[in-house]
Each structure stands twice: as structure tokens, then as C-alpha cells.
Design a protein around this motif. Structure first.
Motif, mmCIF file in Angstrom:
data_model
loop_
_atom_site.group_PDB
_atom_site.id
_atom_site.type_symbol
_atom_site.label_atom_id
_atom_site.label_comp_id
_atom_site.label_asym_id
_atom_site.label_seq_id
_atom_site.Cartn_x
_atom_site.Cartn_y
_atom_site.Cartn_z
ATOM 1 N N ALA A 142 0.854 -1.190 0.000
ATOM 2 C CA ALA A 142 0.000 0.000 0.000
ATOM 3 C C ALA A 142 0.892 1.243 0.000
ATOM 4 O O ALA A 142 1.760 1.381 0.859
ATOM 5 C CB ALA A 142 -0.903 -0.013 1.226
ATOM 6 N N GLY A 143 0.667 2.103 -0.967
ATOM 7 C CA GLY A 143 1.357 3.397 -1.016
ATOM 8 C C GLY A 143 0.470 4.396 -0.281
ATOM 9 O O GLY A 143 -0.678 4.627 -0.681
ATOM 10 N N CYS A 144 0.974 4.962 0.823
ATOM 11 C CA CYS A 144 0.130 5.799 1.695
ATOM 12 C C CYS A 144 0.624 7.237 1.790
ATOM 13 O O CYS A 144 1.802 7.522 1.570
ATOM 14 C CB CYS A 144 0.113 5.224 3.110
ATOM 15 S SG CYS A 144 -0.458 3.544 3.152
ATOM 16 N N ILE A 172 3.801 -5.936 -13.009
ATOM 17 C CA ILE A 172 3.300 -4.944 -12.030
ATOM 18 C C ILE A 172 1.897 -4.490 -12.420
ATOM 19 O O ILE A 172 1.631 -4.182 -13.578
ATOM 20 C CB ILE A 172 4.231 -3.706 -11.977
ATOM 21 C CG1 ILE A 172 5.649 -4.095 -11.560
ATOM 22 C CG2 ILE A 172 3.650 -2.609 -11.085
ATOM 23 C CD1 ILE A 172 5.798 -4.600 -10.146
ATOM 24 N N THR A 173 1.028 -4.434 -11.428
ATOM 25 C CA THR A 173 -0.308 -3.846 -11.614
ATOM 26 C C THR A 173 -0.499 -2.848 -10.477
ATOM 27 O O THR A 173 -0.087 -3.122 -9.344
ATOM 28 C CB THR A 173 -1.418 -4.925 -11.492
ATOM 29 O OG1 THR A 173 -1.067 -6.012 -12.340
ATOM 30 C CG2 THR A 173 -2.764 -4.391 -11.907
ATOM 31 N N ILE A 174 -1.101 -1.718 -10.790
ATOM 32 C CA ILE A 174 -1.374 -0.752 -9.723
ATOM 33 C C ILE A 174 -2.879 -0.482 -9.666
ATOM 34 O O ILE A 174 -3.511 -0.230 -10.692
ATOM 35 C CB ILE A 174 -0.558 0.539 -9.925
ATOM 36 C CG1 ILE A 174 0.931 0.208 -9.773
ATOM 37 C CG2 ILE A 174 -0.987 1.623 -8.914
ATOM 38 C CD1 ILE A 174 1.880 1.340 -10.032
ATOM 39 N N PHE A 175 -3.411 -0.582 -8.461
ATOM 40 C CA PHE A 175 -4.829 -0.298 -8.242
ATOM 41 C C PHE A 175 -4.935 1.030 -7.504
ATOM 42 O O PHE A 175 -4.323 1.187 -6.435
ATOM 43 C CB PHE A 175 -5.461 -1.406 -7.395
ATOM 44 C CG PHE A 175 -5.435 -2.751 -8.065
ATOM 45 C CD1 PHE A 175 -6.439 -3.121 -8.946
ATOM 46 C CD2 PHE A 175 -4.405 -3.646 -7.820
ATOM 47 C CE1 PHE A 175 -6.417 -4.368 -9.574
ATOM 48 C CE2 PHE A 175 -4.377 -4.899 -8.440
ATOM 49 C CZ PHE A 175 -5.385 -5.258 -9.318
ATOM 50 N N GLY A 176 -5.696 1.938 -8.049
ATOM 51 C CA GLY A 176 -5.893 3.225 -7.392
ATOM 52 C C GLY A 176 -6.813 3.055 -6.194
ATOM 53 O O GLY A 176 -7.673 2.187 -6.171
ATOM 54 N N ALA A 177 -6.614 3.887 -5.162
ATOM 55 C CA ALA A 177 -7.496 3.848 -3.986
ATOM 56 C C ALA A 177 -7.846 5.306 -3.677
ATOM 57 O O ALA A 177 -8.739 5.869 -4.309
ATOM 58 C CB ALA A 177 -6.816 3.128 -2.835
ATOM 59 N N ARG A 192 -4.723 5.577 2.094
ATOM 60 C CA ARG A 192 -4.065 4.582 1.253
ATOM 61 C C ARG A 192 -4.299 5.037 -0.184
ATOM 62 O O ARG A 192 -5.422 5.020 -0.682
ATOM 63 C CB ARG A 192 -4.643 3.194 1.529
ATOM 64 C CG ARG A 192 -4.171 2.655 2.886
ATOM 65 C CD ARG A 192 -4.575 1.229 3.105
ATOM 66 N NE ARG A 192 -6.016 1.072 3.123
ATOM 67 C CZ ARG A 192 -6.638 -0.104 3.119
ATOM 68 N NH1 ARG A 192 -5.945 -1.214 3.098
ATOM 69 N NH2 ARG A 192 -7.951 -0.171 3.149
ATOM 70 N N VAL A 193 -3.256 5.461 -0.819
ATOM 71 C CA VAL A 193 -3.389 6.136 -2.117
ATOM 72 C C VAL A 193 -3.495 5.117 -3.257
ATOM 73 O O VAL A 193 -4.299 5.277 -4.173
ATOM 74 C CB VAL A 193 -2.184 7.088 -2.337
ATOM 75 C CG1 VAL A 193 -2.312 7.853 -3.649
ATOM 76 C CG2 VAL A 193 -2.075 8.073 -1.165
ATOM 77 N N LEU A 224 5.377 10.115 0.461
ATOM 78 C CA LEU A 224 4.907 8.734 0.306
ATOM 79 C C LEU A 224 5.427 7.887 1.460
ATOM 80 O O LEU A 224 6.619 7.918 1.776
ATOM 81 C CB LEU A 224 5.417 8.145 -1.019
ATOM 82 C CG LEU A 224 5.090 6.667 -1.263
ATOM 83 C CD1 LEU A 224 3.583 6.453 -1.434
ATOM 84 C CD2 LEU A 224 5.820 6.130 -2.493
ATOM 85 N N HIS A 225 4.522 7.131 2.078
ATOM 86 C CA HIS A 225 4.951 6.162 3.097
ATOM 87 C C HIS A 225 4.495 4.767 2.684
ATOM 88 O O HIS A 225 3.352 4.579 2.256
ATOM 89 C CB HIS A 225 4.345 6.489 4.475
ATOM 90 C CG HIS A 225 4.509 5.351 5.444
ATOM 91 N ND1 HIS A 225 5.735 4.974 5.950
ATOM 92 C CD2 HIS A 225 3.608 4.450 5.935
ATOM 93 C CE1 HIS A 225 5.586 3.920 6.731
ATOM 94 N NE2 HIS A 225 4.313 3.584 6.746
ATOM 95 N N TYR A 226 5.393 3.811 2.798
ATOM 96 C CA TYR A 226 5.008 2.406 2.622
ATOM 97 C C TYR A 226 5.924 1.526 3.443
ATOM 98 O O TYR A 226 7.020 1.933 3.815
ATOM 99 C CB TYR A 226 5.032 1.988 1.141
ATOM 100 C CG TYR A 226 6.364 2.116 0.438
ATOM 101 C CD1 TYR A 226 7.239 1.038 0.359
ATOM 102 C CD2 TYR A 226 6.738 3.306 -0.182
ATOM 103 C CE1 TYR A 226 8.449 1.145 -0.297
ATOM 104 C CE2 TYR A 226 7.945 3.422 -0.843
ATOM 105 C CZ TYR A 226 8.800 2.337 -0.910
ATOM 106 O OH TYR A 226 10.000 2.454 -1.562
#
Ligand code: GLY
Length: 240
Positions: A142-144, A172-177, A192-193, A224-226
Motif C-alpha cells: 500500500a502506497g500511503c 506490475i499492476t497498480i490499483f488506485g485507492a 491509502r493512495v 509517500l509512506h510504505y
């Protein structure tokens, strides 16, 4: 104990377990800090060995039988939140929904047409199909926004960089939040970005790809925090 989750399709009568995951709920590395909605997870985690799978199967059979007896037969996806204590599987909770970020590591592995699955669940004919899942290991991070799960209001609206480039990397797949798009640019709109998912033949490969892709991404002002240790339990297990 050690947490895990199992995802089970139910049609009111029959069920099929389609995958397992291990979420990382605390915000900081080493499972420190406050709980979050999930900082990343692994599918399928090594803690779920043959014996645990067998135990989950038995728990699920009892659960379905019990629900039916109570006149509450359930159809849809059931999320079993479990814990392994000294080799024994226990139930913590059931959720009548997918998990997040668990869905992001399990859904991409399903090879069977999702519409066929939904139709089988709705028409109580789950027995007639075998849901096939690939054997890949997936890891999500999670990219936060810095500050999450506390106050991250200062990060809201800041620009997210590198996401499109990272998305184009293999596996790689990225899901937006919590993200907002304005024309071709992306901006923070939540704690959670995004969830970045990498796949590989094993945890080592998936993890390497995931963290290499995360390196490409940042939030304006270095916000960015992860977690840098998603999958640490399986990494430790591999050393033994
Ligand atoms: N990741 C935990 C949940 O979806 O409840």
C-alpha cells in the motif's frame, strides 16, 4: 498467533476456497504502530500449509452446515479471518465481502471467467465449475500518505509521481485507492493512495519486483509512506 485469511466462494449449498492471503495491518515495519486497513499482503502465504488448508476446509464445511441449519444459507464471497496458533487454525472473524488489499492479490490469479463464477454462485451451481487459479505468488504494497492512519490532511491534494511509469513495468499492476485524476496528472485523495501488486514464481521474485517498482513512485514533498518489509514472515521461513 499468526494471522491469515481465506477467501471462499459460497452458493448457499456448496463452497470453494479460492485463495489465502496474509495482510500486514500495522503502519510501520516490524508490525509496529497503529492498525490500518492493511499495508500490504502476500498470496498465498507459506503459513497456510497442507495441514492448515485441511483445517480450513473442515471449518468451512461446519460453517456452511451451521448456516444452513439456522436458515441463513449464504451465497457470495466469504472472508475467513483466521489465526494459526501452534499449528492449529482458529477463526477470528468472518466478513461477508472481499478484503482490501487481499482482493488485489487474489483476483488477478483467477483464470476462470469471472462471469461464469458469478453465474454459478447466483444459480447455486458452484459444484458444476472448478475455479482455476494460477500458481503465482503475489505481493501487494500500500502506497500511503505520510501521517496515515492519523492526520494526513496536509498531504491531500499533493501530486503523485511515477505511478504511470511503474505500471508499465513487467509483472506490475497498480490499483488506485485514495487517488484523484485531473487530466493526465494524479493527486492524493486519501490515506491509502494506491496498491502496487507484483507477481512472480515465488515470494523472492515477487518482492524484488514490487520494491523495484515502488522506487519509481513518490508523492510531492517526499510524502509517500510504505512498509519495506511486506512478506517478512515468509522471507524468514525461507531462511530456515
Ligand atoms: N485487509 C483487511 C480487511 O479488508 O478487512
Amino acid at each position: 498467533g499468526e494471522e491469515f485469511s481465506a477467501f471462499v466462494l459460497c452458493d448457499g449449498e456448496n463452497f470453494q476456497i479460492i485463495g489465502y492471503a496474509q495482510d500486514h495491518k500495522r503502519v510501520y515495519d516490524g508490525d509496529q504502530g497503529p492498525n490500518t486497513g492493511g499495508m500490504g499482503c502476500v498470496s498465498n502465504p507459506l503459513i497456510v500449509n497442507k495441514s492448515i488448508k485441511y483445517q480450513v476446509l473442515s471449518i468451512m464445511q461446519k460453517t456452511m452446515d451451521g448456516l444452513r441449519k439456522e436458515g441463513r444459507s449464504y451465497s457470495g464471497i466469504l472472508y475467513l479471518g483466521g489465526m494459526v496458533v501452534r499449528g492449529e487454525a482458529y477463526v477470528i472473524e468472518f466478513n461477508a465481502r472481499w478484503g482490501d488489499p487481499e482482493a488485489e492479490v487474489i483476483l488477478p490469479g483467477i483464470q476462470t471467467d469471472y462471469l461464469d463464477i458469478v453465474v454459478a454462485v447466483r444459480s447455486q451451481s458452484l459444484k458444476s465449475i472448478k475455479v482455476i487459479c494460477d500458481k503465482k505468488v503475489r505481493i501487494s504494497i500500500a502506497g500511503c500518505s505520510k501521517g496515515y492512519p492519523g492526520d494526513y490532511s496536509e498531504v491531500k491534494g499533493k501530486e503523485v509521481f511515477g505511478l504511470i511509469k511503474a505500471m508499465q513495468l513487467p509483472a506490475i499492476t497498480i490499483f488506485g485507492a485514495g487517488i484523484k485524476r485531473k487530466e493526465k496528472r494524479l493527486f492524493v485523495n486519501g490515506g491509502r493512495v494506491f496498491h502496487l501488486v507484483a507477481e512472480g514464481k515465488d515470494i523472492l521474485e515477487a518482492r524484488k519486483k514490487a520494491y523495484a517498482a515502488m522506487e519509481q513512485i513518490n508523492i510531492e514533498g517526499d510524502n509517500l509512506h510504505y512498509r519495506r518489509d511486506i512478506g517478512w514472515r515468509d522471507m524468514e521461513r525461507l531462511k530456515k
